[in-house]
Design an enzyme around this catalytic site. Sequence first.
Site, PDB file in Angstrom:
ATOM      1  N   SER A 164      39.707  24.202  42.109  1.00 47.96           N
ATOM      2  CA  SER A 164      38.640  24.664  42.635  1.00 47.96           C
ATOM      3  C   SER A 164      37.273  23.627  42.207  1.00 47.96           C
ATOM      4  O   SER A 164      37.507  22.492  42.719  1.00 47.96           O
ATOM      5  CB  SER A 164      38.464  25.944  42.232  1.00 47.96           C
ATOM      6  N   ASP A 195      43.292  31.083  51.821  1.00 46.85           N
ATOM      7  CA  ASP A 195      42.273  30.973  50.905  1.00 46.85           C
ATOM      8  C   ASP A 195      40.859  31.142  51.698  1.00 46.85           C
ATOM      9  O   ASP A 195      40.622  30.485  52.697  1.00 46.85           O
ATOM     10  CB  ASP A 195      42.129  29.602  50.410  1.00 46.85           C
ATOM     11  N   HIS A 208      43.208  31.830  47.114  1.00 46.92           N
ATOM     12  CA  HIS A 208      42.714  30.913  46.027  1.00 46.92           C
ATOM     13  C   HIS A 208      43.029  30.806  44.688  1.00 46.92           C
ATOM     14  O   HIS A 208      43.104  29.815  43.871  1.00 46.92           O
ATOM     15  CB  HIS A 208      41.180  31.215  45.839  1.00 46.92           C
TER      16      HIS A 208
END
Length: 208
Positions: free
Chosen positions: A109, A159, A190
């Site tokens: 991320s 996501d 995610h």
Amino acid sequence: MNDLGFIHRFVPAPAGIDAPRTLLMLHGTGGNENDLLDLGRTIDPRAAILSPRGQVLENGAPRFFRRLAEGVFDEADVVARSHELAAFVGEAIRHYKIDPAQMVAVGYSNGANIAAAMVLLGVAEFPKAIFFRAMVPLSNPAPVTAKTNGILISEGRFDQIAHPDQGAHLERLLQQTGAKVDLIFQTAGHELIGSDVAAAQQWLASIA
């Protein structure tokens, strides 16, 4: 540890490993230098691990660069923080006697985004990288030839934060630096899942 400019952890490779790989583990928003140690050990039990903590706080949550809103990055800060992190990596290479040719960045991320920015800016020391749930960190990066020549991007099909089209856009930008990019999609959101880890293991084995 908080020397070399970043609070960080360095875990040496197990004894007896010649020319070990070093994994540069870069956490997501709200993580810290300990969050991805187990992931690193799982991906490559024979590797050393270098794991810094992001120095930007968002409501108390560590990040590697500022954002203006969800999915909207402060690109001037992205550039400045990328150079800052690159300087730390260079210092760590010297301090811990890391072989930069054996360094692999592994980012999740926000950590993937800062690592991608380092590649796009041409300041990354690592020749290989794995990006989990990455987004495009810079909208119009200047052309560079990066040292990073092999990248795996693993995105989630569902996501809602790093939308799947971000992966394809990032792939194109990274390819323009000369990197070979493998883009794959997981049946996930995610969050990381087991197939992310398996894909990373297989990819590392293929480049060994």
